[in-house]
Design an enzyme around this catalytic site. Structure first.
Site: not given
Ligand SMILES: *Cc1c(COP(=O)(O)O)cnc(C)c1O
Length: 428
Positions: A267, A144, A239
């Protein structure tokens, strides 16, 4: 009824907010029942609107790595707020957190702050395209990267050549530029490179996957991606929205010793306020506006409250030489306790864990990619989730999410959690 007030609040929310929530996973669709409305949180505990105390294993999906209402973060936000909450002009705190992040993470010279992980990943891909002059990206099924159009793509029928939208509203035109590969499968990535005559701008990957449960990279997988990117002149985007500042000060780049070209954060970097960021070496970052031609902007980017919160949390992590070891030990203790409790009841399961990320899959198969993650016994997960909730432990309301351990948890809290698993397992 245990969740009477939460039920009422959810009903009221449903009248004015689609599905009653501002982000889908909160709605409990995967596990059934009524989402719990939070009143407040402190340390490792959530207190809901019905007055129940829950041990929290989500921790705002990661940011509360040192516990809820962590005093240095709260103080930093309160002090900043008194001086005004947003200016749309530069502030010193932006440079301070940038200097700190650049000193903690290997292989980056500059960092640009945004407001979410979604924005970070979206902007990182634009930068990679602008830098390389190429259009297509490779992403992995089950990873994601936020909800921007380029990532809401599933494998199409000709998986090696193009993807197809997996949400209405995403166009075929966008989908054709994202190509899907199975996680942990280097062969598939190699085939994609060969089939796309030098038009791959970047690979984007969760270097430890956390959005299909926790899935570690197989030995050689990340190294292989690095080699393929170098061979085909493509950028490797890590990511690290979930793993950054969680698995090590320098994230997976440090933990596993692999260099990425662009790194995305979210995060933990915001200390619980809305922050994302992306970072790279100067030769790549220089392509970004206003220094270079690749446009990227934000009215609230670098917001002083958010920067102060992130700075306070990163500082605490940077100054605590034992924190990542303690987190790993606590998570290992939990792993061991849960595993014994499930084994005692002969319940098939696989537990994946890296550092302070852990997930329990009700499947005997190794969970290594999206297919094996979705293979688990979902009904059993649902029962497990509600059993744990009744016992006072809040785990992710979906079988495809990682749990996030916080250093605020004591060994008594962990023992309480393991005892809950023991009693819930008897009823599974
Ligand atoms: C949470 C998450 C996102 C998206 O971040 P948001 O602040 O919810 O837009 C993107 N990449 C990874 C790996 C994530 O865990």
């Amino acid at each position: 009824m245990k969740y009477q007030r939460s039920s009422q609040l959810f009903k009221a929310a449903n009248a004015v907010i689609p599905g009653g929530v501002n982000s889908p996973v909160r709605a409990f669709k995967a596990v059934g029942g009524t989402p719990i409305f939070v009143n407040k949180a402190q340390g490792p505990y959530l207190y809901d609107e019905d007055g129940n105390r829950l041990i929290d294993y989500i921790n705002s999906w990661g940011p509360m790595i040192l516990g809820h209402a962590f005093p240095p973060v709260v103080d930093a936000v309160v002090n900043k707020a008194k001086k005004g909450t947003s200016f749309g002009m530069p502030t010193e705190i932006e440079t301070k957190i940038a200097e700190l992040a650049v000193s903690m993470v290997p292989n980056i010279d500059k960092i640009r702050f945004v407001n979410s992980g979604t924005e970070a990943c979206m902007s990182a891909v634009r930068l990679a395209r602008g830098y390389s002059g190429k259009e297509k990206i490779i992403k992995f099924a089950g990873c994601y990267h936020g909800h921007s159009d380029s990532f809401l793509i599933q494998a199409g029928s000709g998986a090696v050549t193009f993807g197809s939208p997996n949400s209405p509203g995403v166009t075929q035109g966008t989908a054709k530029d994202t190509i899907l590969a199975p996680y942990n499968n280097l062969n598939a990535v190699q085939q994609i490179f060969e089939a796309n005559n030098n038009n791959i701008a970047a690979i984007i990957v969760e270097p430890v996957a956390g959005n299909m449960g926790c899935i570690p990279p197989k030995e050689g997988f990340l190294e292989g991606l690095r080699v393929l990117c170098d061979a085909h002149n493509a950028l490797l985007i890590f990511d690290e929205v979930m793993t950054g500042f969680r698995l090590a000060k320098g994230g997976v780049q440090e933990l596993m010793g692999i260099k990425a070209d662009i790194v995305c954060f979210g995060k933990v970097i915001g200390g619980g306020l809305p922050v994302g960021a992306f970072a790279a070496k100067q030769n790549i970052m220089s392509h970004l506006a206003p220094e270079g031609p690749v446009y990227q902007a934000g009215t609230l980017s670098g917001n002083p409250l958010a920067m102060a919160a992130g700075y306070a949390l990163l500082n605490a992590l940077n100054n605590d030489s034992g924190v990542y070891q303690r987190l790993t030990q606590k998570t290992a203790y939990l792993h061991d306790g849960i595993s014994k409790a499930l084994k005692a009841q002969n319940i098939n399961h696989t537990i994946n864990r890296v550092g302070s990320m852990i997930s329990v899959h009700f499947s005997e198969r190794d969970v290594v990619d999206f297919d094996s993650a979705t293979d688990g016994n979902n009904n059993r997960f649902r029962q497990f989730f509600h059993g744990m909730l009744d016992a006072g432990v809040y785990i992710a309301p979906s079988a495809f999410e990682s749990w996030f351990v916080t250093d605020a948890l004591s060994y008594d809290d962990l023992d309480f959690t393991i005892a809950a698993v023991k009693s819930v397992a008897k009823a599974l």
